[in-house]
Write an enzyme that holds these catalytic residues in place. Sequence first.
Site, mmCIF file in Angstrom:
data_model
loop_
_atom_site.group_PDB
_atom_site.id
_atom_site.type_symbol
_atom_site.label_atom_id
_atom_site.label_comp_id
_atom_site.label_asym_id
_atom_site.label_seq_id
_atom_site.Cartn_x
_atom_site.Cartn_y
_atom_site.Cartn_z
ATOM 1 N N TRP A 78 0.834 -1.209 0.000
ATOM 2 C CA TRP A 78 0.000 0.000 0.000
ATOM 3 C C TRP A 78 0.861 1.248 0.000
ATOM 4 O O TRP A 78 0.593 2.208 -0.722
ATOM 5 C CB TRP A 78 -0.974 0.004 1.176
ATOM 6 C CG TRP A 78 -1.962 -1.116 1.100
ATOM 7 C CD1 TRP A 78 -2.126 -2.115 2.013
ATOM 8 C CD2 TRP A 78 -2.920 -1.380 0.056
ATOM 9 N NE1 TRP A 78 -3.123 -2.973 1.595
ATOM 10 C CE2 TRP A 78 -3.620 -2.552 0.407
ATOM 11 C CE3 TRP A 78 -3.237 -0.736 -1.144
ATOM 12 C CZ2 TRP A 78 -4.627 -3.099 -0.392
ATOM 13 C CZ3 TRP A 78 -4.236 -1.266 -1.946
ATOM 14 C CH2 TRP A 78 -4.922 -2.439 -1.567
ATOM 15 N N ASP A 123 -1.946 6.774 5.931
ATOM 16 C CA ASP A 123 -2.965 5.819 5.504
ATOM 17 C C ASP A 123 -3.270 4.915 6.711
ATOM 18 O O ASP A 123 -2.474 4.058 7.063
ATOM 19 C CB ASP A 123 -2.421 5.000 4.327
ATOM 20 C CG ASP A 123 -3.387 3.915 3.865
ATOM 21 O OD1 ASP A 123 -4.462 3.767 4.459
ATOM 22 O OD2 ASP A 123 -3.039 3.210 2.889
ATOM 23 N N LYS A 166 -12.186 -1.768 6.412
ATOM 24 C CA LYS A 166 -11.371 -2.621 7.263
ATOM 25 C C LYS A 166 -11.878 -2.582 8.706
ATOM 26 O O LYS A 166 -12.002 -3.591 9.346
ATOM 27 C CB LYS A 166 -9.894 -2.200 7.217
ATOM 28 C CG LYS A 166 -9.314 -2.045 5.813
ATOM 29 C CD LYS A 166 -9.093 -3.372 5.129
ATOM 30 C CE LYS A 166 -8.863 -3.279 3.629
ATOM 31 N NZ LYS A 166 -7.889 -2.330 3.144
HETATM 32 C C1 LIG Z 1 -7.246 -1.911 1.815
HETATM 33 C C2 LIG Z 1 -6.225 -0.877 1.919
HETATM 34 C C3 LIG Z 1 -6.099 0.137 0.948
HETATM 35 C C4 LIG Z 1 -6.937 0.181 -0.295
HETATM 36 O O1 LIG Z 1 -8.188 0.638 -0.011
HETATM 37 P P1 LIG Z 1 -9.277 0.879 -1.165
HETATM 38 O O2 LIG Z 1 -10.405 1.425 -0.368
HETATM 39 O O3 LIG Z 1 -9.557 -0.471 -1.759
HETATM 40 O O4 LIG Z 1 -8.722 1.810 -2.139
HETATM 41 C C5 LIG Z 1 -5.129 1.093 1.146
HETATM 42 N N1 LIG Z 1 -4.337 1.077 2.226
HETATM 43 C C6 LIG Z 1 -4.417 0.119 3.167
HETATM 44 C C7 LIG Z 1 -3.525 0.158 4.353
HETATM 45 C C8 LIG Z 1 -5.369 -0.886 3.045
HETATM 46 O O5 LIG Z 1 -5.473 -1.823 3.991
#
Ligand SMILES: *Cc1c(COP(=O)(O)O)cnc(C)c1O
Length: 356
Positions: free
Chosen positions: A101, A168, A192
Amino acid sequence: MKVHNFSAGPSILPQPVFQQASQGILDLNGSGLSILEISHRSKAFIEIHEKAKSLAKELLSVPDGHQILFLAGGASSQFFMSALNCLPQNGKAAYLDTGSWSSKAIKEAKRYGQVEVIASSKESGYRHIPKDYIVPNDAVYVHFTSNNTIAGTQYKSFPECSNPLVCDMSSDILSRPVDVSRFGIIYAGAQKNMGPAGVTLVIVREDMLGKVDRDIPSMLDYQVHIKGDSMFNTPPVFPIYVSLLTMQWLKENGGVLAVAKRNEEKASILYEEIDRNGMFIPVVEKSDRSLMNVTFLLKDASHEAAFLNLCKEAGCDGVKGHRSVGGFRASIYNAMPLEGVQALVEVMQKFEEQKG
Ligand SMILES: *Cc1c(COP(=O)(O)O)cnc(C)c1O
């Protein structure tokens, strides 16, 4: 049979939230209308949206001066939106590379300005969080991924620097207390730990904005969304509603501090078993282990199908590891009850009895 959902995302949500969300689809708070058919400008939805914002603010102790947005486009859109809005063409941002990511975030940011990758754990297969790095003073922000959903690592403390942090937090938002005042931007895809797929929480400190002079399309401009109070266009109405229900559940269950304690407890039970059980080996160094995504391997990988079969028989779903790591990954987000973790530990013990 009770099924325990260990999926990495979209992932488990609290059972009561499913019931309330279903009710909201049939008849939203006795209005005779479904949450799926009401206008986003209706009084009912504006109330839901306001509550979701104020609850996010309360649960995360978001200081004034930080704006809360609920946007579409996933965390993946924030990879470029954060840079597009905050990284001047002749400016520099520092990035920490701790997994797929963060590397995606790096790739997107490079379109807009200078990106300095100040540390990477790629060489160790992303099995640790780098700790020795220097943040350049002139970096307009430092970007990192607080929890690495795929490898199963997590920052236990955040980069020490005076530059604003951009983070993030998709897979550990609302799982532990965070000093939001240190962050210029926090973003998190809801699916998540906060709600269903379709909405992304973005927390932006206002002084991060207005410092680039490029032409930003309206839909990608944080300032446009702030001005429109996340209603510049139709927001993801249903995912915002379910996120509100999930945050209400979290509040009723003691809030972020209380859930952080339960998360510690759940993770330590699982890691203890991985360390103890002769069949398995952990993926991640002890100090950097994620409380959300627990990754582990078999010593003898040829037993993989047999273990997954046992998991299935015991109702433990979604335990197969990400293809880039292999082995297994148990995602034990806020909504995973202790019993789910105990069920998985029992499967591991049974497996050891059978094959050990
Ligand atoms: C799942 C995830 C993403 C991607 O998220 P989307 O909503 O599918 O774009 C980005 N960063 C992390 C840490 C993730 O777990």
